[in-house]
Design a protein around this motif. Structure first.
Motif, PDB file in Angstrom:
ATOM      1  N   THR A  11       0.854  -1.179   0.000  1.00  0.00           N
ATOM      2  CA  THR A  11       0.000   0.000   0.000  1.00  0.00           C
ATOM      3  C   THR A  11       0.891   1.231   0.000  1.00  0.00           C
ATOM      4  O   THR A  11       1.870   1.284   0.737  1.00  0.00           O
ATOM      5  CB  THR A  11      -0.887   0.001   1.251  1.00  0.00           C
ATOM      6  N   ALA A  12       0.540   2.178  -0.837  1.00  0.00           N
ATOM      7  CA  ALA A  12       1.369   3.378  -0.939  1.00  0.00           C
ATOM      8  C   ALA A  12       0.665   4.562  -0.299  1.00  0.00           C
ATOM      9  O   ALA A  12      -0.559   4.547  -0.096  1.00  0.00           O
ATOM     10  CB  ALA A  12       1.659   3.689  -2.403  1.00  0.00           C
ATOM     11  N   VAL A  13       1.458   5.568   0.048  1.00  0.00           N
ATOM     12  CA  VAL A  13       0.885   6.852   0.422  1.00  0.00           C
ATOM     13  C   VAL A  13       1.741   7.934  -0.225  1.00  0.00           C
ATOM     14  O   VAL A  13       2.966   7.821  -0.270  1.00  0.00           O
ATOM     15  CB  VAL A  13       0.803   7.037   1.958  1.00  0.00           C
ATOM     16  N   VAL A  14       1.073   8.918  -0.775  1.00  0.00           N
ATOM     17  CA  VAL A  14       1.777  10.053  -1.361  1.00  0.00           C
ATOM     18  C   VAL A  14       1.439  11.271  -0.514  1.00  0.00           C
ATOM     19  O   VAL A  14       0.267  11.499  -0.192  1.00  0.00           O
ATOM     20  CB  VAL A  14       1.335  10.289  -2.822  1.00  0.00           C
ATOM     21  N   GLN A 275      -6.564   9.167   9.564  1.00  0.00           N
ATOM     22  CA  GLN A 275      -7.928   9.696   9.446  1.00  0.00           C
ATOM     23  C   GLN A 275      -8.618   9.137   8.205  1.00  0.00           C
ATOM     24  O   GLN A 275      -9.800   8.792   8.233  1.00  0.00           O
ATOM     25  CB  GLN A 275      -7.896  11.230   9.369  1.00  0.00           C
ATOM     26  N   TYR A 276      -7.864   9.061   7.130  1.00  0.00           N
ATOM     27  CA  TYR A 276      -8.446   8.508   5.904  1.00  0.00           C
ATOM     28  C   TYR A 276      -8.843   7.052   6.119  1.00  0.00           C
ATOM     29  O   TYR A 276      -9.949   6.625   5.782  1.00  0.00           O
ATOM     30  CB  TYR A 276      -7.454   8.616   4.749  1.00  0.00           C
ATOM     31  N   SER A 277      -7.930   6.323   6.710  1.00  0.00           N
ATOM     32  CA  SER A 277      -8.148   4.905   6.955  1.00  0.00           C
ATOM     33  C   SER A 277      -9.388   4.685   7.832  1.00  0.00           C
ATOM     34  O   SER A 277     -10.209   3.807   7.579  1.00  0.00           O
ATOM     35  CB  SER A 277      -6.893   4.360   7.636  1.00  0.00           C
ATOM     36  N   GLU A 278      -9.518   5.523   8.841  1.00  0.00           N
ATOM     37  CA  GLU A 278     -10.667   5.384   9.740  1.00  0.00           C
ATOM     38  C   GLU A 278     -11.980   5.698   9.032  1.00  0.00           C
ATOM     39  O   GLU A 278     -13.016   5.111   9.323  1.00  0.00           O
ATOM     40  CB  GLU A 278     -10.483   6.297  10.961  1.00  0.00           C
ATOM     41  N   ARG A 279     -11.915   6.617   8.082  1.00  0.00           N
ATOM     42  CA  ARG A 279     -13.131   6.985   7.374  1.00  0.00           C
ATOM     43  C   ARG A 279     -13.473   5.947   6.302  1.00  0.00           C
ATOM     44  O   ARG A 279     -14.630   5.583   6.116  1.00  0.00           O
ATOM     45  CB  ARG A 279     -12.951   8.370   6.739  1.00  0.00           C
ATOM     46  N   ALA A 280     -12.430   5.488   5.607  1.00  0.00           N
ATOM     47  CA  ALA A 280     -12.664   4.568   4.494  1.00  0.00           C
ATOM     48  C   ALA A 280     -12.868   3.134   4.966  1.00  0.00           C
ATOM     49  O   ALA A 280     -13.473   2.330   4.267  1.00  0.00           O
ATOM     50  CB  ALA A 280     -11.500   4.625   3.511  1.00  0.00           C
ATOM     51  N   GLY A 281     -12.371   2.849   6.145  1.00  0.00           N
ATOM     52  CA  GLY A 281     -12.415   1.469   6.630  1.00  0.00           C
ATOM     53  C   GLY A 281     -11.104   0.772   6.318  1.00  0.00           C
ATOM     54  O   GLY A 281     -10.527   0.959   5.241  1.00  0.00           O
ATOM     55  N   ALA A 282     -10.637  -0.026   7.273  1.00  0.00           N
ATOM     56  CA  ALA A 282      -9.330  -0.663   7.126  1.00  0.00           C
ATOM     57  C   ALA A 282      -9.291  -1.677   5.989  1.00  0.00           C
ATOM     58  O   ALA A 282      -8.232  -2.006   5.472  1.00  0.00           O
ATOM     59  CB  ALA A 282      -8.911  -1.322   8.441  1.00  0.00           C
ATOM     60  N   ASP A 289      -0.824  -0.658   7.586  1.00  0.00           N
ATOM     61  CA  ASP A 289      -0.095  -1.389   6.541  1.00  0.00           C
ATOM     62  C   ASP A 289       1.022  -0.532   5.964  1.00  0.00           C
ATOM     63  O   ASP A 289       2.033  -1.035   5.482  1.00  0.00           O
ATOM     64  CB  ASP A 289      -1.039  -1.749   5.373  1.00  0.00           C
ATOM     65  N   VAL A 290       0.770   0.747   5.950  1.00  0.00           N
ATOM     66  CA  VAL A 290       1.740   1.656   5.347  1.00  0.00           C
ATOM     67  C   VAL A 290       2.817   2.050   6.340  1.00  0.00           C
ATOM     68  O   VAL A 290       4.014   1.930   6.077  1.00  0.00           O
ATOM     69  CB  VAL A 290       1.045   2.948   4.863  1.00  0.00           C
TER      70      VAL A 290
END
Length: 706
Positions: A11-14, A275-282, A289-290
């Motif tokens: 999993t990537a993050v930019v 925050q994104y992960s919590e909103r989108a779901g793990a 993971d990142v």
RNA sequence: AGCGGGAUGGGAUAGCCAGGAGAUUCCGCCGGGCUCAUAACCCGGAGAUCGGUGGUUCAAAUCCACUUCCCGCUACCA
């Protein structure tokens, strides 16, 4: 983290450098945010699981100072800009999966947690250092809360830097006659206990890290001076109220220490991902993971002025606290305006709001910023160049190809001709896809845009060479084939161009009647069949007329001139990370109507005055000091001897014209060294323009001034 | 001053790490052709001693040394 080519199984993050919440956004900022946005969208096209996150940087002394001046709390001051940024980015189709800020709960909590982890791992120690204090208010005065006299050049200076004189960095305690910028009270220095992060112990780790780091050359090489030389421990606390309280066992922040802004700022990368992960779901996207267990592919896009923070302190923190290290740091160059440095204080800038108010489509600027030069290169913005690239490339090449192809298809076949795409064209599309993939793996945002544009160029050549308008009668089957190919090229263009110009791509995608969402489509969709029937196309991009450019140039120049004339130099709007502030052109600076500084209240004794040894001198030689913007090395004859003196007057005087000038020198000032050059005395000059002092008669060189 | 990045026809850019034909491509310019289209495409032309100097080599844009100019960083501005 892997070093496998993208797309990886991970999993990537930019991320992009956090905008500092104390000023409006301009093209310099946008370059980084657009660049990172293009990169993230391109990664998605490759099929990489990724997220694009950012947030506003809310803490730090400049915001505290500016808020105090504005008479509001730092929090509401910063929040106002935060809201503005949050609203502005989507207008440029810079679409973060999450946009938070460093003062929110997630970041505050995570920052404290990470600092505790650093402490637990034994990476933090306490040390006494000198800190300025306002004794009347009982308040500590970090960094820019102090002003005084630079001990090196005698100029008025901020506590941390001689910003108007020699440009030198000042250590706490160095500045002379310190006073508080808040109350004007004289400041004094006291010992305070601060926390230090043992970066020095991570030297071995950082050496290895920097060798495997990907990204731009400057990001990989600039930190080597530190990492391969002597690494110093890093003070991670500040004496102020505004910031994240240092985590303590009993009552956090009881001793008034907050974390240094550069500690909590990059942690926002993690917090925002969380925050994104919590909103989108793990299941959809798991931040752990990142960021944990050496997990994901972390790509930081930053301005090249903050390389050290992202290649030394930040990976050191991550490593010490057990988080994943960055895979790549891509440092963007700066933006210049008409060849000169962008300067917010001089209003030599193209503001984000202004661009939108002019009614330009965001994709035009995105294309220009993303492809005008390599990511690492400085890029010049001018309305002429903007017009030229829009008209010739977006309108002439890409827009024209799509329009002529689809118009022809619609008129003759009501949509897509019923046949297969030729091998040659399918092959050429694959080439473009390969070029796109390669560009992503080279962190070349430019290459991503070029892949699409070159395909459009090929399309124009192809349709031109085949002349379907003649074939319709001569060889109808062949005509169908050619137009089928051109429609497919349009589909491919929509896919490949989406990262750079999302809205243009979406409209093209709709025009060919393709299924689904072009933003979600992967590169394979370049071969997807278009709709059998579609309507008449619209022009994708509109030309920019010459009159428009002339008008815009006029506005810009007028604005720069206005800001130069009513410049009070007092309220320098402070610049954030992506500015290349220019202090090198002294051309338009006819500063008039300046309020004189108030006369000092403190009287000095005659004896104190007598202590000054001022002498008439004559400049013998003058030469600029290499590497310094402002400094000139002078040899001054003061009668008894010739002194070497360094003066910060390079931009204000013609250096070649200086020799022979009679000047006044403070001869018994202690020696100092600036840029490695010893200065033995000080040249006296008046005001911002450094008007040189001299005598009006012909007092001989060496005469003492009383 | 130290360190890092950059310098390639008028503009932009590739090539440099792994040295080899007339230096890539795009834009612009000049002349000609074609025309479905928001004038794209085709043909021809002018224009670069690859920032400079010196060296290594049969051969240097490319490697080495020195040097000039622009930008950034130099740790408590973000």
């Amino acid at each position: 983290m892997s070093h496998e080519p993208f797309p990886t199984d991970g999993t990537a993050v930019v991320t992009c450098g956090l905008p500092y919440a104390n000023g409006d956004l301009h093209v310099g900022h946008l370059r980084g945010y657009v660049g990172a946005d293009v990169f993230d969208r391109a990664l998605r096209k490759l099929g990489q699981r990724t997220a694009y996150v950012c947030g506003s940087d809310m803490h730090g002394t400049p915001i505290a100072v500016n808020a105090a001046e504005a008479g509001v709390s730092p929090e509401s001051f910063a929040l106002e800009y935060h809201e503005q940024y949050r609203e502005t980015f989507p207008k440029f189709d810079v679409e973060f999966d999450n946009y938070g800020h460093t003062d929110d709960g997630t970041n505050t909590e995570l920052t404290r947690e990470i600092v505790r982890e650093l402490e637990d791992a034994g990476y933090v120690y306490e040390k006494e250092i000198m800190v300025a204090f306002d004794p009347e208010e009982g308040q500590a005065l970090p960094d820019r809360f102090v002003e005084g006299t630079c001990p090196y050049c005698g100029a008025r200076a901020r506590g941390d830097e001689c910003d108007e004189g020699c440009g030198r960095h000042l250590e706490p305690g160095e500045i002379e006659d310190p006073e508080s910028t808040v109350t004007g009270n004289p400041a004094e220095y006291r010992e305070r206990t601060h926390k230090f992060f043992r970066v020095s112990e991570l030297q071995e780790y950082l050496r290895e890290f920097i060798d495997r780091l990907e990204g731009t050359e400057n990001a990989k090489n600039q930190p080597r001076e530190w990492i391969e030389g002597e690494l110093r421990d890093w003070c991670i606390t500040r004496d102020m109220d505004w910031g994240i309280d240092y985590p303590g066992e009993a009552g956090e922040g009881e001793d008034g220490l907050v974390l240094y802004v550069w500690v909590d700022a990059p942690i926002e990368y993690i917090a925002s991902t969380k925050q994104y992960s919590e909103r989108a779901g793990a299941d959809e996207y798991d931040w752990e993971d990142v960021w944990k267990d050496d997990g994901g592919e972390i790509v930081h896009v930053i301005g090249r002025d903050i390389i050290q923070h992202h290649t030394v302190f930040w990976p050191a923190m991550l490593h010490a606290a057990g988080y994943t290290e960055p895979r790549a740091v891509a440092a963007t160059g700066f933006i210049t305006i008409n060849g000169k440095g962008l300067s917010t204080s001089r209003n030599r800038a193209i503001w984000a709001r202004e661009y939108l108010d002019e009614g330009f489509h965001p994709d035009l600027l995105r294309y220009y910023l993303a492809t005008n030069g390599g990511l690492q290169q400085d890029v010049d913005f001018s309305w002429e160049k903007f017009q030229s690239r829009v008209n010739s490339e977006l309108v002439g090449t890409l827009g024209n190809f799509a329009y002529r192809s689809l118009l022809f298809a619609q008129r003759n076949y009501g949509g897509t001709p019923d046949c297969e795409v030729s091998e040659a064209v399918a092959g050429r599309i694959d080439e473009a896809v390969a070029a796109f993939r390669e560009a992503v793996n080279d962190y070349s945002v430019r290459g991503v845009g070029q892949a699409a544009l070159e395909l459009a160029r090929y399309g124009n050549e192809y349709i031109q060479a085949e002349e379907p308008w003649n074939l319709v009668d001569e060889d109808p089957e062949r005509a169908e084939q050619v137009i089928r190919d051109c429609v497919q090229l349009s589909v491919a263009l929509a896919v490949l161009f989406e990262p750079v110009a999302p809205d243009t791509a979406e409209r093209l995608w709709e025009q060919v009647g393709a299924d689904g969402d072009v933003h979600e489509a992967s590169l394979g969709a370049a071969h997807d069949a278009p709709a059998a029937e579609f309507g008449e196309p619209d022009e994708l991009v509109t030309k920019i007329e010459d009159e428009r450019v002339a008008e815009l140039n006029e506005k810009l120049e007028q604005r720069i001139a206005e800001s130069a004339s009513d410049e009070e130099s007092a309220d320098d709007t402070d610049d954030t990370d992506t500015d290349a502030d220019d202090d090198t052109d002294a051309d338009t600076d006819d500063t008039t109507d300046m309020d004189p500084e108030p006369i000092a209240d403190d009287r000095i004794s005659f004896d104190e005055f007598q202590a000054l040894d001022l002498r008439v001198g004559r400049i013998e030689t003058a030469e600029p000091i290499e590497g310094a913007d402002k400094l000139v090395r002078l040899e001054v004859d003061i009668g008894v001897e010739t002194r070497q003196v360094v003066a910060g007057i390079r931009q204000l005087h013609d250096v070649d014209a200086l020799p022979g000038k009679r000047v006044v020198i403070a001869a018994n000032l202690e020696k100092s060294e600036l840029f490695g050059v010893e200065s033995n005395g000080m040249l006296l000059a008046a005001g911002e323009e450094a008007d040189l002092l001299t005598t009006h008669g012909d007092a001989p060189v060496g005469t003492k001034i009383r």
